[in-house]
Write a protein that holds these residues in place. Structure first.
Motif, PDB file in Angstrom:
ATOM      1  N   GLY A  97     -11.524 -43.119 -72.387  1.00  0.00           N
ATOM      2  CA  GLY A  97     -10.365 -41.801 -72.173  1.00  0.00           C
ATOM      3  C   GLY A  97     -11.763 -40.180 -72.481  1.00  0.00           C
ATOM      4  N   ARG A 100     -13.293 -38.810 -69.575  1.00  0.00           N
ATOM      5  CA  ARG A 100     -12.460 -37.666 -68.291  1.00  0.00           C
ATOM      6  C   ARG A 100     -12.540 -36.825 -69.014  1.00  0.00           C
ATOM      7  NH1 ARG A 100      -7.911 -41.118 -67.614  1.00  0.00           N
ATOM      8  NH2 ARG A 100      -8.824 -41.031 -66.025  1.00  0.00           N
ATOM      9  N   LEU A 103     -16.293 -35.117 -68.507  1.00  0.00           N
ATOM     10  CA  LEU A 103     -15.983 -34.856 -67.403  1.00  0.00           C
ATOM     11  C   LEU A 103     -16.151 -33.697 -67.016  1.00  0.00           C
ATOM     12  CD1 LEU A 103     -18.359 -35.221 -65.114  1.00  0.00           C
ATOM     13  CD2 LEU A 103     -15.818 -36.752 -64.173  1.00  0.00           C
ATOM     14  N   GLN A 104     -14.546 -33.438 -67.528  1.00  0.00           N
ATOM     15  CA  GLN A 104     -13.465 -32.542 -66.847  1.00  0.00           C
ATOM     16  C   GLN A 104     -14.296 -31.193 -67.219  1.00  0.00           C
ATOM     17  OE1 GLN A 104     -10.765 -32.267 -63.951  1.00  0.00           O
ATOM     18  NE2 GLN A 104     -11.853 -29.776 -64.079  1.00  0.00           N
ATOM     19  N   PHE A 132     -15.714 -44.593 -62.638  1.00  0.00           N
ATOM     20  CA  PHE A 132     -15.106 -43.465 -63.089  1.00  0.00           C
ATOM     21  C   PHE A 132     -15.070 -42.142 -62.494  1.00  0.00           C
ATOM     22  CE2 PHE A 132     -16.997 -40.010 -65.602  1.00  0.00           C
ATOM     23  CZ  PHE A 132     -16.318 -40.090 -66.873  1.00  0.00           C
ATOM     24  N   TYR A 133     -16.270 -42.313 -61.658  1.00  0.00           N
ATOM     25  CA  TYR A 133     -16.090 -41.083 -61.199  1.00  0.00           C
ATOM     26  C   TYR A 133     -15.573 -40.643 -60.064  1.00  0.00           C
ATOM     27  CZ  TYR A 133     -20.637 -39.989 -63.632  1.00  0.00           C
ATOM     28  OH  TYR A 133     -21.803 -39.545 -64.875  1.00  0.00           O
ATOM     29  N   LYS A 135     -12.934 -42.025 -60.108  1.00  0.00           N
ATOM     30  CA  LYS A 135     -11.210 -41.631 -60.168  1.00  0.00           C
ATOM     31  C   LYS A 135     -10.993 -40.125 -60.866  1.00  0.00           C
ATOM     32  CE  LYS A 135     -10.489 -46.643 -62.811  1.00  0.00           C
ATOM     33  NZ  LYS A 135      -9.850 -46.921 -63.794  1.00  0.00           N
ATOM     34  N   ASN A 136     -12.093 -39.982 -61.431  1.00  0.00           N
ATOM     35  CA  ASN A 136     -12.245 -38.534 -61.578  1.00  0.00           C
ATOM     36  C   ASN A 136     -12.554 -37.420 -60.647  1.00  0.00           C
ATOM     37  OD1 ASN A 136     -11.673 -38.259 -64.445  1.00  0.00           O
ATOM     38  ND2 ASN A 136     -12.767 -39.451 -64.180  1.00  0.00           N
TER      39      ASN A 136
END
Length: 168
Positions: A97, A100, A103-104, A132-133, A135-136
Motif C-alpha cells: 500500500g 499508492r 504515487l498520490q 496498480f495504475y 486502481k489509482n
C-alpha cells in the motif's frame, strides 16, 4: 512512513539501489535476466539530479525505501502534461500500500505545478504495474513507445490521468 522531497544531503547511491533492486525484482521475465544481473551499482545515482526533475523519497525511519520522480513532460507531443518518470520501491516494501501514497504525492506535486493532465509509461507486459495504475485513476491512452532493453524489443504504454488543480 515519511514522504518528502529529495535534498542535497540524501545518498544518491541509496536512491539508485532502490531502482536497481526494484528492476531486478519487478522486471524478472520481462527484461532479459543477463541485463538485470548486469545493472551496475549506482547506475541511477546521477539521473535523480537531472535538471527539471523532482524526486520524492519515502522513508521508513532513516532508510529510503521508495522513490518517485516527476517533471513537466519530456515529450513534445505532450508538452502540456506533467509526467511521472518513475516510482520504485525496495522489494520488501512492494505490495503493502505504500505505492499508492507515493504515487498520490507525486500527482499532488504535479497538480501544484499546474498540471491538469499527467502521463506515465509502463511496460506493456507488466500486468502488476498496469493494474496498480488503473486502481489509482490512470488509464491507457492508446499511445505507446517502442523500446529495446537488453536486446529485447519492448512496448511502453502511455497511461494518463486528469487531476483538478486548486484553480479549477
Amino acid at each position: 512512513m515519511e514522504i518528502r522531497l529529495m535534498n542535497d544531503s540524501d545518498d544518491r547511491k541509496a536512491i539508485s539501489k532502490i531502482y536497481e533492486e526494484s528492476w531486478k525484482f519487478a522486471y524478472q521475465g520481462l527484461i532479459p535476466q543477463d541485463y538485470l544481473d548486469g545493472i551496475p551499482t549506482g547506475n541511477w545515482a546521477k539521473a535523480v539530479d537531472t535538471p527539471g526533475w523532482n524526486t520524492l523519497l519515502m522513508l521508513d525511519g532513516d532508510q529510503i525505501v521508495g522513490t518517485a520522480s516527476y517533471c513537466h513532460s519530456r515529450f513534445e507531443d505532450w508538452k502540456d502534461y506533467g509526467e511521472i518518470i518513475s516510482i520504485y520501491f525496495l522489494p520488501a516494501y512492494m505490495g503493502k500500500g505504500y505505492g499508492r501514497a507515493l504515487l498520490q504525492a507525486a500527482v499532488d506535486k504535479l497538480a501544484e505545478m499546474g498540471c491538469t493532465d499527467i502521463l506515465l509509461w509502463v511496460l506493456a507486459e507488466n500486468e502488476r504495474a498496469k493494474k496498480f495504475y488503473e486502481k489509482n485513476g490512470f488509464s491507457a491512452s492508446g499511445a505507446y513507445l517502442d523500446d529495446n532493453i537488453g536486446g529485447k524489443s519492448l512496448k511502453e504504454l502511455q497511461y494518463v490521468r486528469h487531476v483538478e488543480t486548486r484553480e479549477e
